[in-house]
Enzyme design. Structure first.
Site, mmCIF file in Angstrom:
data_model
loop_
_atom_site.group_PDB
_atom_site.id
_atom_site.type_symbol
_atom_site.label_atom_id
_atom_site.label_comp_id
_atom_site.label_asym_id
_atom_site.label_seq_id
_atom_site.Cartn_x
_atom_site.Cartn_y
_atom_site.Cartn_z
ATOM 1 N N PHE A 44 13.545 4.586 10.743
ATOM 2 C CA PHE A 44 12.253 4.013 10.380
ATOM 3 C C PHE A 44 11.315 5.191 10.217
ATOM 4 O O PHE A 44 11.125 5.993 11.132
ATOM 5 C CB PHE A 44 11.731 3.052 11.450
ATOM 6 C CG PHE A 44 10.501 2.327 10.968
ATOM 7 C CD1 PHE A 44 10.605 1.139 10.267
ATOM 8 C CD2 PHE A 44 9.237 2.884 11.153
ATOM 9 C CE1 PHE A 44 9.476 0.498 9.777
ATOM 10 C CE2 PHE A 44 8.103 2.250 10.662
ATOM 11 C CZ PHE A 44 8.219 1.055 9.965
ATOM 12 N N VAL A 45 10.767 5.336 9.018
ATOM 13 C CA VAL A 45 9.982 6.537 8.719
ATOM 14 C C VAL A 45 8.514 6.198 8.477
ATOM 15 O O VAL A 45 8.179 5.081 8.071
ATOM 16 C CB VAL A 45 10.559 7.288 7.493
ATOM 17 C CG1 VAL A 45 11.883 7.935 7.840
ATOM 18 C CG2 VAL A 45 10.707 6.370 6.291
ATOM 19 N N ASP A 68 3.658 3.495 6.786
ATOM 20 C CA ASP A 68 2.915 3.241 8.028
ATOM 21 C C ASP A 68 3.754 2.609 9.130
ATOM 22 O O ASP A 68 4.818 2.041 8.881
ATOM 23 C CB ASP A 68 1.766 2.276 7.740
ATOM 24 C CG ASP A 68 2.281 0.850 7.514
ATOM 25 O OD1 ASP A 68 3.192 0.671 6.686
ATOM 26 O OD2 ASP A 68 1.801 -0.080 8.188
ATOM 27 N N GLU A 93 7.892 2.415 -5.832
ATOM 28 C CA GLU A 93 7.967 1.885 -4.465
ATOM 29 C C GLU A 93 8.110 3.028 -3.470
ATOM 30 O O GLU A 93 8.638 4.093 -3.811
ATOM 31 C CB GLU A 93 9.178 0.927 -4.402
ATOM 32 C CG GLU A 93 9.457 0.291 -3.070
ATOM 33 C CD GLU A 93 8.376 -0.653 -2.555
ATOM 34 O OE1 GLU A 93 7.250 -0.173 -2.340
ATOM 35 O OE2 GLU A 93 8.669 -1.845 -2.343
ATOM 36 N N ASP A 94 7.628 2.814 -2.257
ATOM 37 C CA ASP A 94 7.750 3.858 -1.232
ATOM 38 C C ASP A 94 9.173 3.928 -0.681
ATOM 39 O O ASP A 94 9.774 4.989 -0.637
ATOM 40 C CB ASP A 94 6.731 3.639 -0.099
ATOM 41 C CG ASP A 94 6.759 2.214 0.474
ATOM 42 O OD1 ASP A 94 7.513 1.365 -0.027
ATOM 43 O OD2 ASP A 94 5.989 1.955 1.425
ATOM 44 N N ARG A 136 -0.206 6.729 7.648
ATOM 45 C CA ARG A 136 -0.105 6.840 6.183
ATOM 46 C C ARG A 136 -0.586 8.206 5.712
ATOM 47 O O ARG A 136 -0.191 8.696 4.658
ATOM 48 C CB ARG A 136 -0.950 5.751 5.501
ATOM 49 C CG ARG A 136 -0.422 4.326 5.683
ATOM 50 C CD ARG A 136 -1.113 3.383 4.710
ATOM 51 N NE ARG A 136 -0.926 1.981 5.039
ATOM 52 C CZ ARG A 136 0.147 1.250 4.698
ATOM 53 N NH1 ARG A 136 1.125 1.799 4.043
ATOM 54 N NH2 ARG A 136 0.221 -0.024 5.038
ATOM 55 N N LYS A 148 0.811 -1.193 0.000
ATOM 56 C CA LYS A 148 0.000 0.000 0.000
ATOM 57 C C LYS A 148 0.859 1.264 0.000
ATOM 58 O O LYS A 148 0.413 2.332 -0.367
ATOM 59 C CB LYS A 148 -0.882 0.020 1.275
ATOM 60 C CG LYS A 148 -1.803 -1.137 1.461
ATOM 61 C CD LYS A 148 -2.513 -0.973 2.825
ATOM 62 C CE LYS A 148 -3.250 -2.257 3.164
ATOM 63 N NZ LYS A 148 -3.825 -2.173 4.516
ATOM 64 N N GLY A 149 2.086 1.120 0.480
ATOM 65 C CA GLY A 149 2.901 2.294 0.800
ATOM 66 C C GLY A 149 3.086 3.323 -0.298
ATOM 67 O O GLY A 149 3.292 4.500 -0.022
ATOM 68 N N ASP A 156 14.595 -1.038 1.114
ATOM 69 C CA ASP A 156 15.386 -1.430 2.287
ATOM 70 C C ASP A 156 16.373 -2.504 1.844
ATOM 71 O O ASP A 156 17.392 -2.201 1.251
ATOM 72 C CB ASP A 156 14.429 -1.888 3.398
ATOM 73 C CG ASP A 156 15.100 -1.932 4.760
ATOM 74 O OD1 ASP A 156 16.332 -1.849 4.821
ATOM 75 O OD2 ASP A 156 14.395 -2.052 5.772
HETATM 76 P P1 XMP Z 1 12.711 -4.590 1.215
HETATM 77 O O1 XMP Z 1 13.574 -5.078 2.362
HETATM 78 O O2 XMP Z 1 12.140 -5.721 0.403
HETATM 79 O O3 XMP Z 1 11.500 -3.926 1.978
HETATM 80 O O4 XMP Z 1 13.419 -3.547 0.381
HETATM 81 C C1 XMP Z 1 10.879 -2.780 1.579
HETATM 82 C C2 XMP Z 1 9.588 -2.671 2.343
HETATM 83 O O5 XMP Z 1 9.843 -2.658 3.762
HETATM 84 C C3 XMP Z 1 9.000 -1.750 4.419
HETATM 85 N N1 XMP Z 1 9.833 -0.733 5.088
HETATM 86 C C4 XMP Z 1 9.395 0.335 5.743
HETATM 87 N N2 XMP Z 1 8.138 0.777 5.961
HETATM 88 N N3 XMP Z 1 8.996 2.633 7.141
HETATM 89 C C5 XMP Z 1 7.945 1.919 6.671
HETATM 90 O O6 XMP Z 1 6.807 2.338 6.869
HETATM 91 C C6 XMP Z 1 10.282 2.260 6.973
HETATM 92 O O7 XMP Z 1 11.198 2.957 7.427
HETATM 93 C C7 XMP Z 1 10.484 1.037 6.234
HETATM 94 N N4 XMP Z 1 11.598 0.367 5.863
HETATM 95 C C8 XMP Z 1 11.158 -0.716 5.142
HETATM 96 C C9 XMP Z 1 8.142 -1.142 3.336
HETATM 97 O O8 XMP Z 1 6.922 -1.860 3.266
HETATM 98 C C10 XMP Z 1 8.891 -1.369 2.042
HETATM 99 O O9 XMP Z 1 8.058 -1.470 0.928
HETATM 100 MG MG MG Z 2 5.972 -1.225 0.673
#
Ligand code: XMP
Ligand code: MG
Length: 183
Positions: A145-146, A152, A95-96, A158, A40-41, A99
């Site tokens: 962590f944002v 979210d 993508e939001d 959100r 959803k992000g 990571d």
């Molecule tokens: P990967 O590890 O596959 O994960 O790159 C990416 C997803 O991890 C979540 N994510 C976060 N969500 N704040 C969030 O709200 C953060 O700081 C954060 N770091 C990772 C997110 O769903 C992203 O799509």
């Molecule tokens: Mg995401």
């Protein structure tokens, strides 16, 4: 009200997203790209980004979740798939936050295997860690962590118009307060 400290303000985000939209418009002129938002992000970013893109394009969303226990393989479960054929289309995955990059690595391979003409990745935020994938377009880098602007913590925040740093300890009081009112 909340006490989430601002990391990137509404104005900084607007400016950044506008620049990304213009860059993509130049790079994809005549290519009619298909933007694929990862739910959803990405929903807020997707909405603003598309309004900064001034070339013909279309959009769709996918929803995915990591298979628990096998995250290191990058296997993901598709909860909502695309509604159209993407053969010969130029795809931009939206993508939001990036990571580890495992989700995006899987998605990119999947869309390439379906015959896309090209698959690139835009992420609003990139964590300053080693990723399995490098984004083609990126807005901001961060370590925290944002939350906010689509992101979210347990489905909350959100709707914040800015990106803020989430600190669970600092939020305890606020969350208790909200529960108190709802109870
Ligand atoms: P990967 O590890 O596959 O994960 O790159 C990416 C997803 O991890 C979540 N994510 C976060 N969500 N704040 C969030 O709200 C953060 O700081 C954060 N770091 C990772 C997110 O769903 C992203 O799509
Ligand atoms: Mg995401």
């Amino acid at each position: 009200m909340n006490n989430i400290p601002i990391l990137f303000s509404k104005e900084e985000i607007e400016d950044c997203v506008h620049k990304l939209g213009k860059e993509i418009s130049r790079d994809y002129l005549g290519k009619n790209p298909l933007f694929v938002g990862v739910l959803k992000g990405s929903f807020v970013f997707m909405a603003d980004l598309l309004r900064s893109v001034d070339i013909p394009c279309s959009m769709d969303f996918m929803a995915v979740s990591s298979y628990s226990g096998v995250k290191s393989t990058g296997s993901v479960k598709i909860n909502k798939d695309l509604s159209e054929d993407i053969a010969s289309r130029h795809i931009i995955i939206v993508e939001d936050i990036l990571d580890s990059g495992l989700t995006l690595t899987y998605l990119k391979r999947l869309l390439q295997a379906r015959g896309a003409a090209s698959v690139k990745v835009i992420t609003l935020l990139e964590k300053e860690v080693d990723h399995a994938i490098k984004p083609d377009y990126c807005g901001f880098r961060c370590n925290d962590f944002v939350v906010g602007y689509g992101l979210d913590y347990n489905e909350r925040y959100r709707n914040l118009p800015y990106i803020g740093v989430f600190n669970p300890e600092a939020q305890k009081e606020t969350l208790n307060g909200v529960n108190g009112i709802l109870d």
